[in-house]
Design a protein around this motif. Sequence first.
Motif, PDB file in Angstrom:
ATOM      1  N   MET A  71       0.835  -1.190   0.000  1.00 23.33           N
ATOM      2  CA  MET A  71       0.000   0.000   0.000  1.00 23.33           C
ATOM      3  C   MET A  71       0.875   1.246   0.000  1.00 23.33           C
ATOM      4  N   LEU A  72       0.306   2.333  -0.519  1.00 23.56           N
ATOM      5  CA  LEU A  72       1.012   3.614  -0.499  1.00 23.56           C
ATOM      6  C   LEU A  72       0.931   4.216   0.900  1.00 23.56           C
ATOM      7  N   SER A  73       1.964   4.951   1.235  1.00 21.62           N
ATOM      8  CA  SER A  73       1.924   5.671   2.513  1.00 21.62           C
ATOM      9  C   SER A  73       1.016   6.882   2.350  1.00 21.62           C
ATOM     10  N   LEU A  74       0.619   7.477   3.449  1.00 26.20           N
ATOM     11  CA  LEU A  74      -0.240   8.653   3.412  1.00 26.20           C
ATOM     12  C   LEU A  74       0.452   9.790   2.662  1.00 26.20           C
ATOM     13  N   GLU A  75       1.740   9.965   2.858  1.00 26.43           N
ATOM     14  CA  GLU A  75       2.487  11.011   2.156  1.00 26.43           C
ATOM     15  C   GLU A  75       2.487  10.758   0.648  1.00 26.43           C
ATOM     16  N   GLN A  76       2.649   9.508   0.219  1.00 24.92           N
ATOM     17  CA  GLN A  76       2.642   9.195  -1.210  1.00 24.92           C
ATOM     18  C   GLN A  76       1.269   9.468  -1.829  1.00 24.92           C
ATOM     19  N   VAL A  77       0.234   9.172  -1.092  1.00 21.94           N
ATOM     20  CA  VAL A  77      -1.123   9.381  -1.603  1.00 21.94           C
ATOM     21  C   VAL A  77      -1.392  10.862  -1.797  1.00 21.94           C
ATOM     22  N   LEU A  78      -0.975  11.677  -0.847  1.00 19.76           N
ATOM     23  CA  LEU A  78      -1.302  13.101  -0.872  1.00 19.76           C
ATOM     24  C   LEU A  78      -0.254  13.979  -1.554  1.00 19.76           C
ATOM     25  N   GLN A  79       0.830  13.412  -2.037  1.00 24.13           N
ATOM     26  CA  GLN A  79       1.928  14.235  -2.550  1.00 24.13           C
ATOM     27  C   GLN A  79       1.542  15.083  -3.763  1.00 24.13           C
ATOM     28  N   ASN A  80       0.619  14.655  -4.600  1.00 18.64           N
ATOM     29  CA  ASN A  80       0.223  15.426  -5.780  1.00 18.64           C
ATOM     30  C   ASN A  80      -1.155  16.073  -5.638  1.00 18.64           C
ATOM     31  N   ALA A  81      -1.686  16.050  -4.427  1.00 15.43           N
ATOM     32  CA  ALA A  81      -3.006  16.656  -4.215  1.00 15.43           C
ATOM     33  C   ALA A  81      -2.903  18.162  -4.361  1.00 15.43           C
ATOM     34  N   PRO A  82      -3.812  18.803  -5.118  1.00 13.37           N
ATOM     35  CA  PRO A  82      -3.762  20.260  -5.261  1.00 13.37           C
ATOM     36  C   PRO A  82      -3.927  20.965  -3.922  1.00 13.37           C
ATOM     37  N   GLU A  83      -4.796  20.429  -3.093  1.00 16.88           N
ATOM     38  CA  GLU A  83      -4.990  20.988  -1.756  1.00 16.88           C
ATOM     39  C   GLU A  83      -5.212  19.840  -0.786  1.00 16.88           C
ATOM     40  N   ARG A  84      -4.732  20.040   0.435  1.00 12.89           N
ATOM     41  CA  ARG A  84      -4.966  19.019   1.458  1.00 12.89           C
ATOM     42  C   ARG A  84      -5.168  19.683   2.804  1.00 12.89           C
ATOM     43  N   THR A  85      -5.894  19.001   3.638  1.00  9.53           N
ATOM     44  CA  THR A  85      -6.118  19.448   5.000  1.00  9.53           C
ATOM     45  C   THR A  85      -5.723  18.288   5.897  1.00  9.53           C
ATOM     46  N   GLU A  86      -4.662  18.487   6.649  1.00  9.90           N
ATOM     47  CA  GLU A  86      -4.106  17.442   7.499  1.00  9.90           C
ATOM     48  C   GLU A  86      -3.851  16.192   6.661  1.00  9.90           C
ATOM     49  N   ASP A  87      -4.566  15.116   6.935  1.00 12.07           N
ATOM     50  CA  ASP A  87      -4.310  13.872   6.203  1.00 12.07           C
ATOM     51  C   ASP A  87      -5.444  13.531   5.228  1.00 12.07           C
ATOM     52  N   ARG A  88      -6.076  14.571   4.675  1.00 10.80           N
ATOM     53  CA  ARG A  88      -7.194  14.353   3.740  1.00 10.80           C
ATOM     54  C   ARG A  88      -7.052  15.245   2.524  1.00 10.80           C
ATOM     55  N   PHE A  89      -7.718  14.824   1.415  1.00 10.16           N
ATOM     56  CA  PHE A  89      -7.827  15.685   0.244  1.00 10.16           C
ATOM     57  C   PHE A  89      -8.793  16.804   0.580  1.00 10.16           C
ATOM     58  N   ARG A  90      -8.492  18.012   0.154  1.00  8.82           N
ATOM     59  CA  ARG A  90      -9.417  19.138   0.335  1.00  8.82           C
ATOM     60  C   ARG A  90     -10.084  19.372  -1.013  1.00  8.82           C
ATOM     61  N   VAL A  91     -11.418  19.337  -1.024  1.00  6.54           N
ATOM     62  CA  VAL A  91     -12.174  19.532  -2.259  1.00  6.54           C
ATOM     63  C   VAL A  91     -13.225  20.594  -2.036  1.00  6.54           C
ATOM     64  N   THR A  92     -13.683  21.186  -3.135  1.00  7.45           N
ATOM     65  CA  THR A  92     -14.720  22.196  -3.066  1.00  7.45           C
ATOM     66  C   THR A  92     -16.054  21.531  -2.774  1.00  7.45           C
ATOM     67  N   ALA A  93     -16.861  22.173  -1.986  1.00  5.17           N
ATOM     68  CA  ALA A  93     -18.183  21.636  -1.674  1.00  5.17           C
ATOM     69  C   ALA A  93     -19.021  21.616  -2.939  1.00  5.17           C
ATOM     70  N   ILE A  94     -19.751  20.528  -3.162  1.00  3.61           N
ATOM     71  CA  ILE A  94     -20.574  20.423  -4.364  1.00  3.61           C
ATOM     72  C   ILE A  94     -22.054  20.362  -4.032  1.00  3.61           C
ATOM     73  N   LEU A  95     -22.385  20.302  -2.762  1.00  2.00           N
ATOM     74  CA  LEU A  95     -23.786  20.240  -2.373  1.00  2.00           C
ATOM     75  C   LEU A  95     -24.383  21.623  -2.361  1.00  2.00           C
ATOM     76  N   GLY A  96     -25.627  21.696  -2.779  1.00  3.82           N
ATOM     77  CA  GLY A  96     -26.322  22.984  -2.747  1.00  3.82           C
ATOM     78  C   GLY A  96     -26.708  23.347  -1.334  1.00  3.82           C
ATOM     79  N   GLU A  97     -27.243  24.540  -1.160  1.00  2.76           N
ATOM     80  CA  GLU A  97     -27.618  24.989   0.166  1.00  2.76           C
ATOM     81  C   GLU A  97     -28.781  24.204   0.744  1.00  2.76           C
ATOM     82  N   GLU A  98     -29.526  23.505  -0.138  1.00  3.99           N
ATOM     83  CA  GLU A  98     -30.667  22.733   0.361  1.00  3.99           C
ATOM     84  C   GLU A  98     -30.238  21.499   1.141  1.00  3.99           C
ATOM     85  N   GLN A  99     -28.947  21.154   1.053  1.00  3.31           N
ATOM     86  CA  GLN A  99     -28.482  19.954   1.753  1.00  3.31           C
ATOM     87  C   GLN A  99     -28.170  20.240   3.168  1.00  3.31           C
TER      88      GLN A  99
END
Length: 99
Positions: A71-99
């Motif tokens: 398995m890949l290490s956490l650093e290897q998984v996140l090394q090319n991520a455009p944005e990250r927060t701690e040990d996770r990928f950071r992505v833009t919210a896609i849910l509308g306000e109704e959610q």
Amino acid sequence: MSEITPDLVRHLGVLARIQLSDEEVERLTGQLDAIVDNIAKVSKVATPDVPATSHPISLENVFREDVPGDMLSLEQVLQNAPERTEDRFRVTAILGEEQ
């Protein structure tokens, strides 16, 4: 003598609720007659000593066992991520306000 006649094709069109032009009836009469003739030829060859098959070659499972590998290490998984927060990928919210 042909089993498929233009009258039979028209009748089948009525049963299927399909409006057929005279040209379509003529064309379909020939095509359906050829299909019936080919089925008759296959029926003559298909004798009781010939086993029925769904495939010309017997099928078998070609999958390997599902065994976990390296398995890949956490650093290897996140090394090319455009944005990250701690040990996770950071992505833009896609849910509308109704959610």
